[in-house]
Every structure is written in structure tokens, then in C-alpha cells.
Enzyme design. Structure first.
Site, PDB file in Angstrom:
ATOM      1  N   LYS A 141     -13.052 -58.677 -60.459  1.00  0.00           N
ATOM      2  CA  LYS A 141     -13.545 -60.031 -60.742  1.00  0.00           C
ATOM      3  C   LYS A 141     -15.048 -59.934 -60.957  1.00  0.00           C
ATOM      4  O   LYS A 141     -15.774 -59.421 -60.090  1.00  0.00           O
ATOM      5  CB  LYS A 141     -13.264 -60.970 -59.575  1.00  0.00           C
ATOM      6  CG  LYS A 141     -11.862 -61.523 -59.570  1.00  0.00           C
ATOM      7  CD  LYS A 141     -11.755 -62.633 -58.543  1.00  0.00           C
ATOM      8  CE  LYS A 141     -10.334 -63.157 -58.454  1.00  0.00           C
ATOM      9  NZ  LYS A 141     -10.194 -64.148 -57.368  1.00  0.00           N
ATOM     10  N   LYS A 225      -7.043 -54.911 -49.913  1.00  0.00           N
ATOM     11  CA  LYS A 225      -7.417 -55.515 -51.200  1.00  0.00           C
ATOM     12  C   LYS A 225      -6.748 -54.789 -52.359  1.00  0.00           C
ATOM     13  O   LYS A 225      -6.221 -55.410 -53.285  1.00  0.00           O
ATOM     14  CB  LYS A 225      -8.936 -55.536 -51.366  1.00  0.00           C
ATOM     15  CG  LYS A 225      -9.327 -56.129 -52.722  1.00  0.00           C
ATOM     16  CD  LYS A 225     -10.432 -57.103 -52.699  1.00  0.00           C
ATOM     17  CE  LYS A 225     -10.553 -57.802 -54.060  1.00  0.00           C
ATOM     18  NZ  LYS A 225     -11.782 -58.541 -54.227  1.00  0.00           N
ATOM     19  N   GLU A 235      -4.413 -62.698 -60.737  1.00  0.00           N
ATOM     20  CA  GLU A 235      -4.277 -63.851 -59.850  1.00  0.00           C
ATOM     21  C   GLU A 235      -3.281 -64.891 -60.362  1.00  0.00           C
ATOM     22  O   GLU A 235      -3.587 -66.085 -60.446  1.00  0.00           O
ATOM     23  CB  GLU A 235      -5.646 -64.490 -59.594  1.00  0.00           C
ATOM     24  CG  GLU A 235      -5.634 -65.374 -58.349  1.00  0.00           C
ATOM     25  CD  GLU A 235      -7.029 -65.739 -57.846  1.00  0.00           C
ATOM     26  OE1 GLU A 235      -7.830 -64.830 -57.601  1.00  0.00           O
ATOM     27  OE2 GLU A 235      -7.274 -66.934 -57.703  1.00  0.00           O
ATOM     28  N   ASN A 243      -8.496 -65.659 -51.310  1.00  0.00           N
ATOM     29  CA  ASN A 243      -9.500 -66.734 -51.295  1.00  0.00           C
ATOM     30  C   ASN A 243      -9.392 -67.617 -50.067  1.00  0.00           C
ATOM     31  O   ASN A 243      -9.888 -68.758 -50.077  1.00  0.00           O
ATOM     32  CB  ASN A 243      -9.363 -67.593 -52.556  1.00  0.00           C
ATOM     33  CG  ASN A 243      -9.908 -66.867 -53.768  1.00  0.00           C
ATOM     34  OD1 ASN A 243     -10.937 -66.214 -53.682  1.00  0.00           O
ATOM     35  ND2 ASN A 243      -9.202 -66.964 -54.873  1.00  0.00           N
ATOM     36  N   HIS A 250     -16.889 -72.377 -50.992  1.00  0.00           N
ATOM     37  CA  HIS A 250     -17.606 -72.569 -52.258  1.00  0.00           C
ATOM     38  C   HIS A 250     -18.215 -73.968 -52.319  1.00  0.00           C
ATOM     39  O   HIS A 250     -19.300 -74.162 -52.876  1.00  0.00           O
ATOM     40  CB  HIS A 250     -16.667 -72.359 -53.446  1.00  0.00           C
ATOM     41  CG  HIS A 250     -16.350 -70.920 -53.716  1.00  0.00           C
ATOM     42  ND1 HIS A 250     -15.339 -70.514 -54.556  1.00  0.00           N
ATOM     43  CD2 HIS A 250     -16.922 -69.767 -53.256  1.00  0.00           C
ATOM     44  CE1 HIS A 250     -15.296 -69.189 -54.598  1.00  0.00           C
ATOM     45  NE2 HIS A 250     -16.240 -68.715 -53.816  1.00  0.00           N
ATOM     46  N   HIS A 263     -22.707 -66.254 -48.761  1.00  0.00           N
ATOM     47  CA  HIS A 263     -21.305 -66.410 -49.160  1.00  0.00           C
ATOM     48  C   HIS A 263     -20.364 -66.168 -47.970  1.00  0.00           C
ATOM     49  O   HIS A 263     -19.464 -66.967 -47.689  1.00  0.00           O
ATOM     50  CB  HIS A 263     -20.995 -65.444 -50.306  1.00  0.00           C
ATOM     51  CG  HIS A 263     -19.558 -65.440 -50.719  1.00  0.00           C
ATOM     52  ND1 HIS A 263     -18.965 -66.490 -51.381  1.00  0.00           N
ATOM     53  CD2 HIS A 263     -18.572 -64.513 -50.523  1.00  0.00           C
ATOM     54  CE1 HIS A 263     -17.691 -66.213 -51.589  1.00  0.00           C
ATOM     55  NE2 HIS A 263     -17.419 -65.023 -51.089  1.00  0.00           N
TER      56      HIS A 263
HETATM   57  P1  NAD Z   1     -25.939 -59.966 -52.152  1.00  0.00           P
HETATM   58  O1  NAD Z   1     -25.545 -59.175 -53.300  1.00  0.00           O
HETATM   59  O2  NAD Z   1     -26.840 -61.137 -52.384  1.00  0.00           O
HETATM   60  O3  NAD Z   1     -26.606 -59.011 -51.067  1.00  0.00           O
HETATM   61  C1  NAD Z   1     -27.082 -59.560 -49.880  1.00  0.00           C
HETATM   62  C2  NAD Z   1     -28.560 -59.192 -49.618  1.00  0.00           C
HETATM   63  O4  NAD Z   1     -28.634 -57.862 -49.125  1.00  0.00           O
HETATM   64  C3  NAD Z   1     -29.431 -59.237 -50.839  1.00  0.00           C
HETATM   65  O5  NAD Z   1     -30.702 -59.709 -50.486  1.00  0.00           O
HETATM   66  C4  NAD Z   1     -29.509 -57.768 -51.244  1.00  0.00           C
HETATM   67  O6  NAD Z   1     -30.640 -57.466 -52.010  1.00  0.00           O
HETATM   68  C5  NAD Z   1     -29.548 -57.110 -49.906  1.00  0.00           C
HETATM   69  N1  NAD Z   1     -29.075 -55.735 -49.845  1.00  0.00           N
HETATM   70  C6  NAD Z   1     -28.064 -55.181 -50.529  1.00  0.00           C
HETATM   71  N2  NAD Z   1     -27.821 -53.951 -50.090  1.00  0.00           N
HETATM   72  C7  NAD Z   1     -28.723 -53.698 -49.125  1.00  0.00           C
HETATM   73  C8  NAD Z   1     -28.970 -52.594 -48.291  1.00  0.00           C
HETATM   74  N3  NAD Z   1     -28.197 -51.510 -48.310  1.00  0.00           N
HETATM   75  N4  NAD Z   1     -29.992 -52.655 -47.420  1.00  0.00           N
HETATM   76  C9  NAD Z   1     -30.761 -53.783 -47.340  1.00  0.00           C
HETATM   77  N5  NAD Z   1     -30.559 -54.873 -48.085  1.00  0.00           N
HETATM   78  C10 NAD Z   1     -29.541 -54.824 -48.967  1.00  0.00           C
HETATM   79  O7  NAD Z   1     -24.685 -60.556 -51.369  1.00  0.00           O
HETATM   80  P2  NAD Z   1     -23.260 -59.920 -50.985  1.00  0.00           P
HETATM   81  O8  NAD Z   1     -22.924 -60.539 -49.693  1.00  0.00           O
HETATM   82  O9  NAD Z   1     -23.240 -58.462 -51.115  1.00  0.00           O
HETATM   83  O10 NAD Z   1     -22.305 -60.503 -52.118  1.00  0.00           O
HETATM   84  C11 NAD Z   1     -22.089 -61.879 -52.247  1.00  0.00           C
HETATM   85  C12 NAD Z   1     -21.653 -62.159 -53.668  1.00  0.00           C
HETATM   86  O11 NAD Z   1     -20.425 -61.500 -53.910  1.00  0.00           O
HETATM   87  C13 NAD Z   1     -21.406 -63.627 -53.942  1.00  0.00           C
HETATM   88  O12 NAD Z   1     -22.005 -63.979 -55.167  1.00  0.00           O
HETATM   89  C14 NAD Z   1     -19.898 -63.737 -54.040  1.00  0.00           C
HETATM   90  O13 NAD Z   1     -19.486 -64.763 -54.888  1.00  0.00           O
HETATM   91  C15 NAD Z   1     -19.544 -62.382 -54.577  1.00  0.00           C
HETATM   92  N6  NAD Z   1     -18.154 -61.978 -54.286  1.00  0.00           N
HETATM   93  C16 NAD Z   1     -17.418 -61.505 -55.304  1.00  0.00           C
HETATM   94  C17 NAD Z   1     -16.139 -61.051 -55.085  1.00  0.00           C
HETATM   95  C18 NAD Z   1     -15.351 -60.444 -56.208  1.00  0.00           C
HETATM   96  O14 NAD Z   1     -14.153 -60.218 -56.030  1.00  0.00           O
HETATM   97  N7  NAD Z   1     -15.970 -60.133 -57.333  1.00  0.00           N
HETATM   98  C19 NAD Z   1     -15.593 -61.098 -53.791  1.00  0.00           C
HETATM   99  C20 NAD Z   1     -16.378 -61.584 -52.758  1.00  0.00           C
HETATM  100  C21 NAD Z   1     -17.674 -62.016 -53.011  1.00  0.00           C
HETATM  101  N1  GLY Z   2     -12.408 -62.063 -53.607  1.00  0.00           N
HETATM  102  C1  GLY Z   2     -11.174 -62.542 -54.105  1.00  0.00           C
HETATM  103  C2  GLY Z   2     -10.544 -61.673 -55.118  1.00  0.00           C
HETATM  104  O1  GLY Z   2     -11.034 -60.632 -55.467  1.00  0.00           O
HETATM  105  O2  GLY Z   2      -9.505 -62.012 -55.619  1.00  0.00           O
END
Ligand code: NAD
Ligand code: GLY
Length: 364
Positions: A141, A225, A235, A243, A250, A263
Site C-alpha cells: 500500500k 501481515k 483488500e 485496519n 484516521h 498514526h
Molecule cells: P514516520 O515515517 O513519520 O516516522 C516517525 C518519525 O521517526 C519521523 O520523525 C522519522 O523521521 C523518525 N525516524 C524514522 N526512523 C528513525 C530512526 N531509526 N531513528 C530516529 N528517528 C527515526 O512514521 P511511521 O510511524 O514510521 O509511519 C507512519 C506512516 O505510515 C503513516 O503515514 C501511516 O499512514 C503509514 N502506514 C502505512 C501503512 C501501509 O500499509 N502502507 C501501514 C501503516 C501505516
Molecule cells: N495497514 C493496513 C494494510 O496494509 O492493509
């Protein structure tokens, strides 16, 4: 190192989990097609890990980079456009490979750029947050947010490789670690009750970033997953259970402004809201709900919805959810702890009770 496979026929790919993987060219090279590699990272992660990755690749490939601003607020088409600019300025062609080096925000945007640059190019995920290692880097995704709805613009586009280097978690702030744990707990709630119990018994090692505990949590999460994605890549059915808590979550993220609630934090509160509604429907027991709440709280995750969000505000956002069918709200609820279902079989009055603003969930 442990390895799992995401089984999608000729688009199958490995997930490698372990320490020091960013420096291991033998793991990455088989998944790079041409000679051109574009690393996409952000202003926080690049100073920590970009040089290490560039050193791994430099002798064999033409490596370029694009460093995006950090934060959920920058998960936009404008940021994706900066990736396209860098690809075109460097004359990257259809056999190039994009590598996402960062958390879920970077992974989702890099994947979307890869899905659309010259109608689709090779892409590798090197997730560096717990959340991205257990969830967002796996399953294809990709996309960006719209001011009116989270992740509303995007595409399914599978990576060729997921490289989860657990060493990177040592620099992750505590709040981000907890946000990742929320998605880990999710797998226990939707399909793996034994894993839920394991988490209840592994709180301290996880909070103190014990490598063995984190690796096990990542492995079990990715196993769950990968299994779901292999059954339902696009999906049409069971994948929607991934989800759990997200429709509520969201709504919180969109209403509060992207980046205010992380998130994973929004998902944590959303999962307890789903538990609350599941209990009102007579599916979960109050004991189940109190176990869920206790586990979320043990990781310092928020369990109370924002005080300024009314039921109407929630509903307004929830109706933009991708699970809505013909205007009909569907939610992921729990029939029992460890068994999720996507359903529109819930009483409106029960939902209204769950949505009462700022309510302490769980008079369990
Ligand atoms: P993010 O990418 O914003 O990372 C969180 C913070 O940690 C950021 O400030 C980043 O710069 C920092 N960071 C990253 N790696 C680091 C490290 N090793 N050391 C120090 N700092 C670090 O947030 P996230 O929680 O990784 O991801 C959230 C996003 O993922 C949301 O946009 C959500 O919608 C998306 N998401 C997508 C899916 C999917 O299936 N594609 C599933 C779940 C969440
Ligand atoms: N995070 C939900 C999905 O990947 O389907």
C-alpha cells in the site's frame, strides 16, 4: 537474520529481519535491476543512516538521493513531486530502483513515486521505525494524504525487498517506538491471541528495546501481515481487518491535523474504541476490553479520544473511509479477542455511545 516471504506469485518478495543489514550488499544487490539507484529519505533519518547505505551501494551503482522534509504533514503530492524532480534531473530511466530509507511516511511516498514514475519502476523498502518494520513496508500500500482524508491518494505497488535492520531502532524516540507497538498489538487482536498473551508478558523487554524481544515482535507481526496480504492483496476481504482501529484513528489524525497524534497513537485509541463498540454489541467481554486497555497503557499509548471531537465530527470523517460502501459505514470489530471481522452489523446507538467526546473508554 530471519527471513519471511510474501507469497504473491511472480511478485513474491523476501522480508529480511536482523542487525547490520543495511551494510550487506549481498542482500540488496539481487533486487536492484539496472545501475541507477535513487535513495529517498528525510532530514532526520538521512544524517543517521544515509552514508551507511551509500557506502554499501557506491562501488556498484550510480547512486543519487532526495531528502524530503520530515513529518506526516509532508506526506503530500508536493513531496512526491520532489522525488520525480530528482529522478528526471538525474535522467533516471525505467530500469532504475527507488530505495525508501525511513519510516512509513517515506516508505508510502517512495512506493507511490515508484508506482507512477514512467508507469512503474523497481522499489525496495528499508524501514527504520518499528511501525514501518512491522506494517507499512509490507504489502504494497503506497500513497499520500489529502487534506480531507488520510491516505486517500495512492496505489498498490509491491516492493522487491523489505530489509528491516533492527539496529536502526536504537535511535528511535520512545514515543515512536510506542506508536509502532500499537500496530504490533493489532495483530494479536485481529488474528493471533497467543501473540497478544506473549506481548502481555514481554512489556519491559520491548520498552527497553531488547533486541531479541523486538526481533520476535517484528517477525511475528510480519508473519501475520504477509499471510493476510498473500490471501487478499487488493483488500477485497480479509485484508480490511488489518485496519482495526483505523477508521476511528484516521478521523482523529485528520481532525487534529496530520502529525499532532502519531498514526500509531491514533490507532491505539481507535482499537480501544473498536473494543468498546464490540463489547456493547455483546462480542467482547469486559475482561477482554480491560486486558486491551491495560496493554495499551503499559506502552504509554493514549486510550482516550480527543476531548474536542464530537460524535458528529467523528462520523463526518469516518464516512470518508475506504471501507465505506455505497455510503454505508463498515467497521473492523472483534467477535472475540484475536478474531476480527469487517461488519456493518452494529447498532447506531452503540456507536454513538462509543463516540462520546473525550470519554474514558472502558468502564470495563
Ligand atoms: P514516520 O515515517 O513519520 O516516522 C516517525 C518519525 O521517526 C519521523 O520523525 C522519522 O523521521 C523518525 N525516524 C524514522 N526512523 C528513525 C530512526 N531509526 N531513528 C530516529 N528517528 C527515526 O512514521 P511511521 O510511524 O514510521 O509511519 C507512519 C506512516 O505510515 C503513516 O503515514 C501511516 O499512514 C503509514 N502506514 C502505512 C501503512 C501501509 O500499509 N502502507 C501501514 C501503516 C501505516
Ligand atoms: N495497514 C493496513 C494494510 O496494509 O492493509
Amino acid at each position: 537474520m530471519q527471513t519471511l516471504n510474501v507469497d504473491l506469485g511472480d511478485r513474491s518478495y523476501p522480508i529480511h529481519i536482523g542487525g547490520g543489514l543495511i551494510s550487506d550488499l549481498s542482500l540488496i544487490a539481487p533486487h536492484i535491476r539496472g545501475r541507477q539507484v535513487m535513495i529517498v529519505s528525510n532530514t532526520t533519518v538521512a544524517p543517521l543512516y544515509l552514508e551507511q547505505l551509500k557506502t554499501t551501494l557506491a562501488d556498484q551503482y550510480q547512486v543519487a538521493e532526495v531528502i524530503l522534509p520530515d513529518g506526516e504533514a509532508y506526506k503530500t503530492l508536493d513531496s512526491v513531486n520532489l522525488i520525480f524532480d530528482a529522478l528526471l534531473e538525474n535522467r533516471f530511466n525505467r530500469t532504475c530502483t527507488l530505495i525508501a530509507l525511513g519510516g512509513g511516511v517515506i516508505g508510502d511516498m517512495t512506493g507511490f513515486a515508484a508506482a507512477s514514475y514512467q508507469r512503474g519502476v523497481n522499489f525496495i523498502q528499508i524501514p527504520t521505525t518499528l511501525l514501518s518494520q512491522v506494517d507499512s513496508s509490507v504489502g504494497g500500500k503506497t500513497g499520500v494524504n489529502h487534506p480531507l482524508g488520510k491516505n486517500m491518494i495512492g496505489a498498490f505497488w509491491q516492493p522487491q525487498l523489505v530489509l528491516a535492520d533492527t539496529d536502526t531502532l536504537q535511535t528511535l524516540p520512545e514515543r515512536e517506538l510506542a506508536a509502532g507497538i500499537a500496530e504490533v498489538i493489532k495483530y494479536g487482536l485481529i488474528r493471533d491471541p497467543e501473540f497478544f498473551s506473549w506481548l502481555e508478558n514481554t512489556i519491559e523487554p520491548l520498552k527497553t528495546k531488547d533486541t531479541a524481544a523486538l526481533s520476535e515482535a517484528i517477525y511475528r507481526s510480519c508473519q501475520n501481515k504477509a499471510d493476510v496480504v498473500a490471501q487478499d492483496e487488493l483488500e477485497g476481504g480479509v485484508r480490511a481487518t488489518l485496519n482495526l482501529g483505523h477508521t476511528f484513528g484516521h478521523a482523529i489524525e485528520t481532525e487534529q491535523g496530520y502529525g499532532q497524534w502519531l498514526h500509531g497513537e491514533a490507532v491505539a485509541t481507535g482499537m480501544l474504541m473498536a473494543a468498546d463498540l464490540s463489547q456493547r454489541e455483546g462480542w467482547l467481554t469486559s475482561e477482554d476490553c480491560s486486558r486491551i486497555k491495560k496493554l495499551l497503557e503499559a506502552f504509554d499509548l493514549p486510550v482516550i479520544p480527543p476531548a474536542d471531537m464530537s460524535a458528529d465530527t467523528f462520523i463526518g470523517h469516518m464516512l470518508v473511509d475506504k471501507k465505506v460502501l455505497d455510503g454505508n459505514l463498515r467497521l473492523v470489530l472483534m467477535e472475540s479477542l484475536g478474531q476480527a471481522v469487517v461488519t456493518d452489523r452494529f447498532a447506531e446507538a452503540n456507536l454513538q455511545q462509543t463516540l462520546i467526546a473525550g470519554k474514558k473508554l472502558g468502564d470495563f
